[in-house]
Design an enzyme around this catalytic site. Structure first.
Site, PDB file in Angstrom:
ATOM      1  N   CYS A  70      34.550  39.993  42.780  1.00  0.00           N
ATOM      2  CA  CYS A  70      34.939  39.825  41.382  1.00  0.00           C
ATOM      3  C   CYS A  70      34.654  41.138  40.672  1.00  0.00           C
ATOM      4  CB  CYS A  70      34.128  38.683  40.762  1.00  0.00           C
ATOM      5  SG  CYS A  70      34.374  38.437  38.990  1.00  0.00           S
ATOM      6  N   ASN A  71      35.698  41.795  40.187  1.00  0.00           N
ATOM      7  CA  ASN A  71      35.525  43.072  39.501  1.00  0.00           C
ATOM      8  C   ASN A  71      34.667  42.914  38.252  1.00  0.00           C
ATOM      9  OD1 ASN A  71      37.554  45.306  40.704  1.00  0.00           O
ATOM     10  ND2 ASN A  71      38.460  43.282  40.924  1.00  0.00           N
ATOM     11  N   CYS A 182      41.570  42.898  39.452  1.00  0.00           N
ATOM     12  CA  CYS A 182      40.984  41.557  39.420  1.00  0.00           C
ATOM     13  C   CYS A 182      41.490  40.830  40.655  1.00  0.00           C
ATOM     14  CB  CYS A 182      41.403  40.812  38.149  1.00  0.00           C
ATOM     15  SG  CYS A 182      40.906  39.063  38.119  1.00  0.00           S
TER      16      CYS A 182
END
Length: 265
Positions: A70-71, A182
């Protein structure tokens, strides 16, 4: 060898999907915090607290290394988590470097699409400052795309209309590279492809983070002789709840099938 892969929602399945190709010997625990998605619209402090809980859960399950797939979570929490926990914690970041490097051949621009938290975060700013010396990178936040993904709405007219609206200020013919910042956005490669020029190159951090994971567990001695040739397994958790029913597993299988189709684009 047990590996935890965490995301705010189903986007991280794209990282798990690639990790299973890169390192099929591992036993994976995938944790999607679906009760609190989307993270990209929360404060950094809220994100940090939620990620800390999920990582603690994975540690309690015996994970020997954890990937933040998860960025937004990486941007907001990875430094804190690496100080708190002793095991390897691997983050994901937008693939700005290879995208910018490719523009030396195309002479065009790079668009990074991400959540608002990632778009405003210091991590992305540092990446752009480091590699974008020709100022060819534009950043566009697409918060609603995460919600579309969580609702299994991947290719409706609502998705297309939303993207057209958000991209309206830009001449899409100017772009040769689209950085998927994302992990949820991997589900929408076909929608992006319809709007951008035919020669668009879409890049994400999935292969890089999977290779980093493999190198890390080899270097740390987490991957051992007994793991070689072993067939791995996967357990799925949605916000502490284990996914076991036939309907739940069927849905996860469909998501993996879509990701495999998107991987071919």
């Amino acid at each position: 060898m047990k590996i935890g892969i965490f995301d705010s929602g189903i986007g991280g399945l794209s990282v798990l999907h690639q990790a299973m190709i890169t390192m099929p010997e591992a036993d994976y625990i995938f944790y999607a915090d679906v009760d609190n998605v989307p993270y990209g619209e929360k404060t950094r402090e809220e994100v940090r607290k939620l990620v800390d809980h999920a990582v603690g859960f994975l540690v309690d399950k015996g994970c020997q290394a954890i990937v933040l797939a998860c960025n937004t979570a990486t941007s907001a929490a990875i430094s804190y988590l690496r100080e708190k926990y002793k095991l390897p914690i691997i983050g994901i970041e937008p693939a700005v470097k290879p995208a910018v490097e490719h523009t030396s051949e195309t002479g065009r621009r790079v668009m990074v699409v991400s959540t608002p938290v990632t778009a405003k975060g210091e991590k992305l700013k540092r990446l752009i400052d480091k590699y974008d010396d020709k100022h060819v990178v534009d950043v566009v936040a697409l918060p609603k795309l995460v919600r579309f993904a969580q609702d299994d709405d991947f290719d409706s007219s609502d998705v297309t209309d939303y993207l057209k609206c958000e991209f309206a200020p830009y001449n899409l013919n100017d772009y040769s590279e689209l950085v998927l910042g994302c992990t949820h956005f991997n589900y929408f490669k076909d929608s992006f492809a319809k709007l951008f020029p035919d020669d668009l190159e879409m890049v994400d951090g999935n292969t890089g983070v999977s290779n980093n994971l493999k190198n890390t567990v080899m270097k740390k001695g987490i991957f051992t002789e007994k793991d070689k040739g072993k067939k791995g397994s996967v357990e799925y958790y949605y916000s502490d709840r284990k996914m076991e029913s036939e309907a739940e597993m069927k849905h996860i299988k469909k998501l993996h099938e879509r990701l495999e189709r998107m991987r071919q684009i």
